[in-house]
Design a protein around this motif. Sequence first.
Motif, mmCIF file in Angstrom:
data_model
loop_
_atom_site.group_PDB
_atom_site.id
_atom_site.type_symbol
_atom_site.label_atom_id
_atom_site.label_comp_id
_atom_site.label_asym_id
_atom_site.label_seq_id
_atom_site.Cartn_x
_atom_site.Cartn_y
_atom_site.Cartn_z
ATOM 1 N N GLY A 1 0.809 -1.365 0.023
ATOM 2 C CA GLY A 1 -0.065 -0.035 0.044
ATOM 3 C C GLY A 1 0.898 1.246 -0.050
ATOM 4 N N GLU A 2 1.884 1.161 0.899
ATOM 5 C CA GLU A 2 2.771 2.485 0.790
ATOM 6 C C GLU A 2 3.313 2.716 -0.426
ATOM 7 O OE1 GLU A 2 3.038 0.028 2.945
ATOM 8 O OE2 GLU A 2 2.431 0.899 4.885
ATOM 9 N N GLN A 3 3.665 1.818 -1.138
ATOM 10 C CA GLN A 3 4.389 1.913 -2.520
ATOM 11 C C GLN A 3 3.158 2.527 -3.452
ATOM 12 O OE1 GLN A 3 6.358 -1.348 -4.273
ATOM 13 N NE2 GLN A 3 7.932 -1.730 -2.388
ATOM 14 N N ALA A 4 2.116 1.823 -3.383
ATOM 15 C CA ALA A 4 0.898 2.500 -3.946
ATOM 16 C C ALA A 4 0.639 3.917 -4.198
ATOM 17 C CB ALA A 4 -0.308 1.585 -4.050
ATOM 18 N N ILE A 5 0.508 4.218 -2.729
ATOM 19 C CA ILE A 5 0.213 5.604 -2.544
ATOM 20 C C ILE A 5 1.336 6.735 -3.099
ATOM 21 C CG2 ILE A 5 0.078 7.641 -0.622
ATOM 22 C CD1 ILE A 5 -1.349 5.371 1.005
ATOM 23 N N GLU A 6 2.512 6.263 -3.059
ATOM 24 C CA GLU A 6 3.382 7.088 -3.453
ATOM 25 C C GLU A 6 3.628 6.964 -5.083
ATOM 26 O OE1 GLU A 6 7.190 8.362 -5.474
ATOM 27 O OE2 GLU A 6 6.709 6.137 -5.266
ATOM 28 N N ALA A 7 3.340 5.975 -5.718
ATOM 29 C CA ALA A 7 3.448 5.942 -7.130
ATOM 30 C C ALA A 7 2.260 6.479 -7.873
ATOM 31 C CB ALA A 7 3.547 4.221 -7.548
ATOM 32 N N MET B 1 -1.495 -2.558 4.776
ATOM 33 C CA MET B 1 -2.103 -1.646 4.292
ATOM 34 C C MET B 1 -3.040 -2.143 3.279
ATOM 35 S SD MET B 1 -1.515 2.153 2.705
ATOM 36 C CE MET B 1 -0.742 2.767 3.988
ATOM 37 N N ASP B 2 -4.320 -2.225 3.429
ATOM 38 C CA ASP B 2 -5.361 -2.923 2.465
ATOM 39 C C ASP B 2 -5.502 -1.909 1.296
ATOM 40 O OD1 ASP B 2 -8.039 -1.639 3.360
ATOM 41 O OD2 ASP B 2 -7.206 -2.696 5.084
ATOM 42 N N GLY B 3 -6.283 -2.523 0.446
ATOM 43 C CA GLY B 3 -6.745 -1.706 -0.788
ATOM 44 C C GLY B 3 -7.656 -0.664 -0.435
ATOM 45 N N PHE B 4 -8.672 -0.786 0.575
ATOM 46 C CA PHE B 4 -9.451 0.207 0.996
ATOM 47 C C PHE B 4 -8.798 1.687 1.827
ATOM 48 C CE2 PHE B 4 -12.972 -3.028 1.254
ATOM 49 C CZ PHE B 4 -13.862 -2.158 0.265
ATOM 50 N N THR B 5 -7.927 1.192 2.504
ATOM 51 C CA THR B 5 -6.940 2.014 3.300
ATOM 52 C C THR B 5 -5.946 2.977 2.168
ATOM 53 O OG1 THR B 5 -6.729 0.590 5.020
ATOM 54 C CG2 THR B 5 -5.282 2.509 5.088
ATOM 55 N N LEU C 1 2.901 9.427 -10.149
ATOM 56 C CA LEU C 1 2.588 9.035 -11.534
ATOM 57 C C LEU C 1 1.290 9.507 -12.119
ATOM 58 C CD1 LEU C 1 4.544 6.044 -11.755
ATOM 59 C CD2 LEU C 1 5.709 7.805 -12.392
ATOM 60 N N GLN C 2 0.338 9.533 -11.088
ATOM 61 C CA GLN C 2 -1.084 10.062 -11.657
ATOM 62 C C GLN C 2 -1.635 9.178 -12.815
ATOM 63 O OE1 GLN C 2 -1.667 14.287 -12.198
ATOM 64 N NE2 GLN C 2 -0.549 14.586 -10.203
ATOM 65 N N LYS D 1 -8.403 5.610 1.088
ATOM 66 C CA LYS D 1 -8.609 6.374 1.667
ATOM 67 C C LYS D 1 -7.451 7.562 2.040
ATOM 68 C CE LYS D 1 -10.765 5.612 5.805
ATOM 69 N NZ LYS D 1 -11.103 4.719 6.980
ATOM 70 N N GLN D 2 -6.278 6.965 2.064
ATOM 71 C CA GLN D 2 -5.110 7.877 2.342
ATOM 72 C C GLN D 2 -5.074 8.789 0.987
ATOM 73 O OE1 GLN D 2 -2.996 8.167 4.846
ATOM 74 N NE2 GLN D 2 -3.837 6.633 6.004
ATOM 75 N N LEU D 3 -5.511 8.357 -0.213
ATOM 76 C CA LEU D 3 -5.077 9.184 -1.357
ATOM 77 C C LEU D 3 -6.019 10.315 -1.271
ATOM 78 C CD1 LEU D 3 -4.698 6.625 -4.287
ATOM 79 C CD2 LEU D 3 -2.874 8.251 -3.427
ATOM 80 N N GLN D 4 -7.220 9.953 -0.731
ATOM 81 C CA GLN D 4 -8.413 10.915 -0.922
ATOM 82 C C GLN D 4 -7.936 11.940 0.542
ATOM 83 O OE1 GLN D 4 -12.042 9.258 0.599
ATOM 84 N NE2 GLN D 4 -13.191 11.025 0.438
ATOM 85 N N GLN D 5 -7.447 11.479 1.633
ATOM 86 C CA GLN D 5 -7.132 12.415 2.582
ATOM 87 C C GLN D 5 -5.814 13.580 1.865
ATOM 88 O OE1 GLN D 5 -6.122 10.091 6.115
ATOM 89 N NE2 GLN D 5 -8.185 9.460 6.359
ATOM 90 N N LEU D 6 -4.998 12.844 1.140
ATOM 91 C CA LEU D 6 -4.024 13.462 0.680
ATOM 92 C C LEU D 6 -4.394 14.498 -0.472
ATOM 93 C CD1 LEU D 6 -1.264 10.890 0.499
ATOM 94 C CD2 LEU D 6 -1.208 12.710 2.035
ATOM 95 N N ASN D 7 -5.746 14.454 -0.741
ATOM 96 C CA ASN D 7 -6.422 15.309 -1.780
ATOM 97 C C ASN D 7 -5.693 14.901 -3.293
ATOM 98 O OD1 ASN D 7 -8.260 16.809 -0.366
ATOM 99 N ND2 ASN D 7 -6.805 18.277 0.204
#
Length: 272
Positions: free
Chosen positions: A36-42, A60-64, A46-47, A67-73
Amino acid sequence: MLKVIVVDDEPLARKGMQVRLKEFTELDVIAECSNGEQAIEAISRLQPDLVFLDVEMPGMDGFTVLKQLQQLNSPLPYVVFVTAYDHYAFNAFEVSALDYVLKPVEPERLKQAVEKAIKVARADDSRLHKGQLAEAVARLTGDDADNILQRLDNAEPVVNERYPEAISIKDSGEITRVPVSAIEWVDAAGDYMCIHTRDGQTHILRRTMKELEQELDPRLFVRVHRSAIVNVHTIAKLQMLANGEHQLMLTNGQAVKVSRSYKDRVKQVFSQ
C-alpha cells in the motif's frame, strides 16, 4: 493510451497481470507496487489513469490506500479491484470501483474490465467518476476500513446490514458529511434530494429517492411518499384529513403527506 499501475503483494500475481495487460494496446503499464505504501507514492507521483488494486494486502489494504489518497487530496484514478473474495460478497464494492476481477483472473473477465475502463475514459467522464469513487469509499468504509474487510473474511453480509453513519454531500467543490442521525426528513425536488436536518439546515443531494432509501436503515427511516422519507424518531402524530388522505406531523411542526401506497408502512411505525 491509459497509464496503468498494478498493485499486488504477490510477485507472481503482479507478473501475471502485467503479461495479460500487454495484450491490450490501449494500456501502458507504467509501474507495479507490492504494498500500500508504494501504491500511494506511485499513484500520487505518476497519476495513472487506471489502477488494478489488490484488496487484501498485509499492512495496508486496498481500502486504506484509497482513503489515504483521498485525505492527501491526490487525484483518484479509475480503480479495478482484484480479489479472491466470492462474487456475492463483492457486491459491496461495486459502487466504489469501476469494476472488479476475481482471483485467479480469467482472461475473458479481465477483458470485460479493461473494455469498461476504456469506454469510460473515452467518454471523458473522469471527473464525475472520481468524485463518485471518493464519496462511495467514504460511505462504504466510514472511519474503519478494517471492519469491512473483517466482515467479508467472515462471509457476513455487508450491503444489507451495514448502513452509513453519515452521508457525503458534494456542493461547490466541497464535501460535507451529514450525520444520518441528524436527518429529520427528506423530500424530492426534481433531480435532487433536499435533506432537512435537526439544526434547521437543508442540504441538496443529487441522487434518486430509491438510491437514498437503500442507504438508510429501514428501522430508523420510513418512506411515506414517492417523494418523501421521514426519520421515525421525528414523527409526532398521524392525522387523517377530511378528504380521506393522511399526513404526518413531525416534532418540528412540519407536515408531510402520506400517500396511499405507503400508508401501511407508516402505520407499522406506530405499532412498534
